[in-house]
Structure formats: C-alpha cells, structure tokens
Design a protein around this motif. Structure first.
Motif, PDB file in Angstrom:
ATOM      1  N   SER A 267       7.530   4.134 -11.430  1.00 57.62           N
ATOM      2  CA  SER A 267       6.835   2.927 -11.880  1.00 57.62           C
ATOM      3  C   SER A 267       6.458   2.114 -10.639  1.00 57.62           C
ATOM      4  O   SER A 267       7.124   2.184  -9.598  1.00 57.62           O
ATOM      5  N   LEU A 268       5.375   1.358 -10.734  1.00 57.65           N
ATOM      6  CA  LEU A 268       4.912   0.594  -9.582  1.00 57.65           C
ATOM      7  C   LEU A 268       5.951  -0.425  -9.146  1.00 57.65           C
ATOM      8  O   LEU A 268       6.179  -0.624  -7.946  1.00 57.65           O
ATOM      9  N   ALA A 269       6.607  -1.062 -10.111  1.00 55.59           N
ATOM     10  CA  ALA A 269       7.631  -2.060  -9.779  1.00 55.59           C
ATOM     11  C   ALA A 269       8.783  -1.421  -9.008  1.00 55.59           C
ATOM     12  O   ALA A 269       9.270  -1.975  -8.014  1.00 55.59           O
ATOM     13  N   LYS A 270       9.218  -0.237  -9.455  1.00 55.22           N
ATOM     14  CA  LYS A 270      10.314   0.452  -8.771  1.00 55.22           C
ATOM     15  C   LYS A 270       9.885   0.900  -7.387  1.00 55.22           C
ATOM     16  O   LYS A 270      10.663   0.827  -6.426  1.00 55.22           O
ATOM     17  N   ALA A 271       8.638   1.367  -7.272  1.00 52.96           N
ATOM     18  CA  ALA A 271       8.125   1.803  -5.974  1.00 52.96           C
ATOM     19  C   ALA A 271       8.094   0.640  -4.984  1.00 52.96           C
ATOM     20  O   ALA A 271       8.433   0.803  -3.806  1.00 52.96           O
ATOM     21  N   ILE A 272       7.702  -0.542  -5.455  1.00 53.20           N
ATOM     22  CA  ILE A 272       7.695  -1.724  -4.585  1.00 53.20           C
ATOM     23  C   ILE A 272       9.117  -2.060  -4.145  1.00 53.20           C
ATOM     24  O   ILE A 272       9.360  -2.403  -2.976  1.00 53.20           O
ATOM     25  N   ASP A 273      10.078  -1.953  -5.059  1.00 51.25           N
ATOM     26  CA  ASP A 273      11.475  -2.196  -4.708  1.00 51.25           C
ATOM     27  C   ASP A 273      11.953  -1.211  -3.649  1.00 51.25           C
ATOM     28  O   ASP A 273      12.636  -1.592  -2.685  1.00 51.25           O
ATOM     29  N   ILE A 274      11.603   0.067  -3.828  1.00 48.51           N
ATOM     30  CA  ILE A 274      12.050   1.113  -2.902  1.00 48.51           C
ATOM     31  C   ILE A 274      11.488   0.880  -1.500  1.00 48.51           C
ATOM     32  O   ILE A 274      12.222   0.897  -0.506  1.00 48.51           O
ATOM     33  N   VAL A 275      10.184   0.657  -1.431  1.00 46.74           N
ATOM     34  CA  VAL A 275       9.554   0.475  -0.122  1.00 46.74           C
ATOM     35  C   VAL A 275       9.967  -0.864   0.493  1.00 46.74           C
ATOM     36  O   VAL A 275      10.179  -0.958   1.706  1.00 46.74           O
ATOM     37  N   GLY A 276      10.087  -1.902  -0.338  1.00 44.36           N
ATOM     38  CA  GLY A 276      10.526  -3.193   0.180  1.00 44.36           C
ATOM     39  C   GLY A 276      11.907  -3.114   0.800  1.00 44.36           C
ATOM     40  O   GLY A 276      12.142  -3.651   1.894  1.00 44.36           O
ATOM     41  N   LEU A 277      12.825  -2.425   0.125  1.00 45.97           N
ATOM     42  CA  LEU A 277      14.177  -2.254   0.673  1.00 45.97           C
ATOM     43  C   LEU A 277      14.142  -1.412   1.936  1.00 45.97           C
ATOM     44  O   LEU A 277      14.832  -1.712   2.917  1.00 45.97           O
ATOM     45  N   ALA A 278      13.322  -0.362   1.936  1.00 47.86           N
ATOM     46  CA  ALA A 278      13.199   0.490   3.120  1.00 47.86           C
ATOM     47  C   ALA A 278      12.646  -0.291   4.308  1.00 47.86           C
ATOM     48  O   ALA A 278      13.064  -0.075   5.453  1.00 47.86           O
ATOM     49  N   SER A 279      11.714  -1.212   4.039  1.00 48.66           N
ATOM     50  CA  SER A 279      11.142  -2.003   5.128  1.00 48.66           C
ATOM     51  C   SER A 279      12.182  -2.940   5.746  1.00 48.66           C
ATOM     52  O   SER A 279      12.116  -3.244   6.943  1.00 48.66           O
ATOM     53  N   LEU A 280      13.148  -3.378   4.941  1.00 49.09           N
ATOM     54  CA  LEU A 280      14.226  -4.218   5.473  1.00 49.09           C
ATOM     55  C   LEU A 280      15.223  -3.391   6.268  1.00 49.09           C
ATOM     56  O   LEU A 280      15.718  -3.825   7.306  1.00 49.09           O
ATOM     57  N   LYS A 281      15.515  -2.173   5.773  1.00 50.04           N
ATOM     58  CA  LYS A 281      16.425  -1.281   6.503  1.00 50.04           C
ATOM     59  C   LYS A 281      15.811  -0.819   7.818  1.00 50.04           C
ATOM     60  O   LYS A 281      16.527  -0.488   8.759  1.00 50.04           O
TER      61      LYS A 281
ATOM     62  N   SER B 283       0.834  -1.209   0.000  1.00 49.38           N
ATOM     63  CA  SER B 283       0.000   0.000   0.000  1.00 49.38           C
ATOM     64  C   SER B 283       0.866   1.256   0.000  1.00 49.38           C
ATOM     65  O   SER B 283       0.530   2.253  -0.649  1.00 49.38           O
ATOM     66  N   GLN B 284       2.003   1.217   0.688  1.00 53.97           N
ATOM     67  CA  GLN B 284       2.912   2.364   0.669  1.00 53.97           C
ATOM     68  C   GLN B 284       3.583   2.505  -0.691  1.00 53.97           C
ATOM     69  O   GLN B 284       3.824   3.621  -1.162  1.00 53.97           O
ATOM     70  N   ALA B 285       3.883   1.377  -1.322  1.00 53.70           N
ATOM     71  CA  ALA B 285       4.461   1.430  -2.669  1.00 53.70           C
ATOM     72  C   ALA B 285       3.476   2.039  -3.656  1.00 53.70           C
ATOM     73  O   ALA B 285       3.856   2.832  -4.530  1.00 53.70           O
ATOM     74  N   LEU B 286       2.197   1.697  -3.523  1.00 54.20           N
ATOM     75  CA  LEU B 286       1.169   2.274  -4.387  1.00 54.20           C
ATOM     76  C   LEU B 286       1.098   3.782  -4.204  1.00 54.20           C
ATOM     77  O   LEU B 286       1.005   4.542  -5.181  1.00 54.20           O
ATOM     78  N   ARG B 287       1.178   4.237  -2.975  1.00 55.19           N
ATOM     79  CA  ARG B 287       1.131   5.681  -2.704  1.00 55.19           C
ATOM     80  C   ARG B 287       2.391   6.376  -3.221  1.00 55.19           C
ATOM     81  O   ARG B 287       2.314   7.481  -3.768  1.00 55.19           O
ATOM     82  N   LEU B 288       3.542   5.726  -3.049  1.00 60.78           N
ATOM     83  CA  LEU B 288       4.793   6.298  -3.557  1.00 60.78           C
ATOM     84  C   LEU B 288       4.739   6.434  -5.070  1.00 60.78           C
ATOM     85  O   LEU B 288       5.167   7.449  -5.637  1.00 60.78           O
ATOM     86  N   HIS B 289       4.212   5.417  -5.732  1.00 60.29           N
ATOM     87  CA  HIS B 289       4.044   5.465  -7.180  1.00 60.29           C
ATOM     88  C   HIS B 289       3.159   6.644  -7.588  1.00 60.29           C
ATOM     89  O   HIS B 289       3.464   7.369  -8.538  1.00 60.29           O
ATOM     90  N   SER B 290       2.082   6.848  -6.852  1.00 57.81           N
ATOM     91  CA  SER B 290       1.135   7.912  -7.179  1.00 57.81           C
ATOM     92  C   SER B 290       1.730   9.295  -6.959  1.00 57.81           C
ATOM     93  O   SER B 290       1.534  10.203  -7.772  1.00 57.81           O
ATOM     94  N   GLU B 291       2.489   9.464  -5.875  1.00 56.90           N
ATOM     95  CA  GLU B 291       2.989  10.786  -5.505  1.00 56.90           C
ATOM     96  C   GLU B 291       4.278  11.165  -6.228  1.00 56.90           C
ATOM     97  O   GLU B 291       4.515  12.337  -6.505  1.00 56.90           O
ATOM     98  N   ARG B 292       5.107  10.178  -6.537  1.00 53.82           N
ATOM     99  CA  ARG B 292       6.398  10.476  -7.172  1.00 53.82           C
ATOM    100  C   ARG B 292       6.427  10.126  -8.657  1.00 53.82           C
ATOM    101  O   ARG B 292       7.424  10.349  -9.333  1.00 53.82           O
ATOM    102  N   ASN B 293       5.341   9.522  -9.127  1.00 55.16           N
ATOM    103  CA  ASN B 293       5.277   9.112 -10.533  1.00 55.16           C
ATOM    104  C   ASN B 293       6.348   8.084 -10.879  1.00 55.16           C
ATOM    105  O   ASN B 293       6.822   8.022 -12.022  1.00 55.16           O
TER     106      ASN B 293
END
Length: 208
Positions: free
Chosen positions: A138-152, A126-136
């Motif tokens: 790609s959804l795949a990249k947004a999932i990667d960004i948030v997924g990595l952030a969740s591990l950090k 859900s955070q990746a979806l919001r990141l995709h919407s706000e930063r434009n």
C-alpha cells in the motif's frame, strides 16, 4: 555517495539523452509555472513522470516507459503528487527568495535550507511510489518503509539532499540553465539510491 557517483557516470555515458531529458524537464517546469491554478500539482505529477522516464533510460536505454505503468498506477501517482504539493511550494519559495531585492548572502542560506527539505521529501516520496509499484505494498506502508529507511540512513539522504539543494540553488542563479544538468542528475541519483536501498530491504544502514 555511490548513488551520486553512479549518477555522474550515467550522465557522462549518455550525455545526449541526459541533456534532452534535462531540457524537457526544465521546459516543463517553466511552462507549468504560468498555470493560474494547480501549477504545483501539475509540476509534482510531471516530475514523477520524468523520474520514471529517467529510470527507464538507465535500465533499458529506452525513452518509452512501460505502456501499462501509468494506466495501472495513475491513482498512486495522483495521490503522491498531492502529497508532494508542499515540496513544490518549498521549491517555489526558495527560488522566489533568490529573486528578492535583498543581497545574495542574505537570501542564499534560507533558500538552500528550503531546497534541502524539498529534495529530501522528493526522494522519500518518489522512492515510496516506486516501492509501492514494485512490491505491491500500500502507498501508506511504502511511505512508512522509505521514511524509516531515510532516518536509518540519514547521512545518505541528507548528503543527496544537500548536494542537489546546492545544485538547484546554483541553477536558480543561472536563470534555470543549470537545471539542464541538475535535473537528470537528480533523477539518476534517486534511481541508484533506491536500488541501493532496495537491495538491503530498506532496513540495513548503508555504509558510507
């Protein structure tokens, strides 16, 4: 756990709207459970919409989301709903285990584990979806960004997943009545966790 405390404050300050939101989301969940085919997909899609409504309530104190948000973002919402299907299955499995004839001590640990996983994936997607919407992004990249952030920031995401997994477990024991409070609290905490992470660019670890 700043996001959890902020969610509690939001729940307390706007308790009427929060209970209405919780009642609508709970009614929706119980309603779509009886759809013969595609109930998990419809549930995932609806929960994402309720998340956006909750964000709007926090930010603008208005029930009505931006009129263009779904018109522009309906494809990412559908894709994210499909990705969330396993999460909905985990949630259903956890609540199904609770309803088994076995004793509570035998079923609760397995249910809690499944619910923690379900909440964790929900937060990330859900955070990746919001990141995709706000930063434009790609959804795949947004999932990667948030997924990595969740591990950090695993402590933050795991703590939220554990607490809400436990709250949903308790809600299941109360025949779903607890969801009236648990669901808006989850939506609010998810919003504040996103804001906290977004301010750090989804890169720097959050201090607990």
């Amino acid at each position: 756990m700043n996001s959890f405390k902020q969610a509690l404050n939001q729940l307390n300050s706007s308790w009427k709207n929060s209970l209405i939101l919780g009642a609508l989301a709970t009614f929706f969940i119980f309603l779509v459970r009886y759809i013969p085919w595609g109930s998990a997909f419809v549930m995932s899609f609806g929960i994402l919409i309720f998340q956006e409504v909750a964000r709007n309530l926090v930010v603008t104190a208005s029930w009505r989301p931006h009129s263009q948000f779904l018109r522009k973002e309906w494809i990412p919402y559908l894709i994210t709903s499909l990705i969330l299907l396993p999460t909905s299955v985990l949630l259903g499995s956890a609540l199904g285990i609770l309803e088994s004839p076995q004793t509570l001590l035998a079923t609760a640990p397995m249910s809690l584990g499944l619910l923690i996983l379900a909440v964790y994936f929900y937060l990330v997607l859900s955070q990746a979806l919001r990141l995709h919407s706000e930063r434009n992004e790609s959804l795949a990249k947004a999932i990667d960004i948030v997924g990595l952030a969740s591990l950090k920031n695993f402590r933050l995401y795991f703590a939220l997943s554990f607490y809400f997994g436990l709250l949903i477990l308790i809600s299941g024991m109360t025949k779903g009545v607890g969801l009236l409070v648990t669901l808006p609290l989850l939506f609010y905490a998810n919003h504040f966790a996103y804001v906290e992470m977004n301010q750090r660019g989804f890169t720097a670890p959050v201090r607990q």
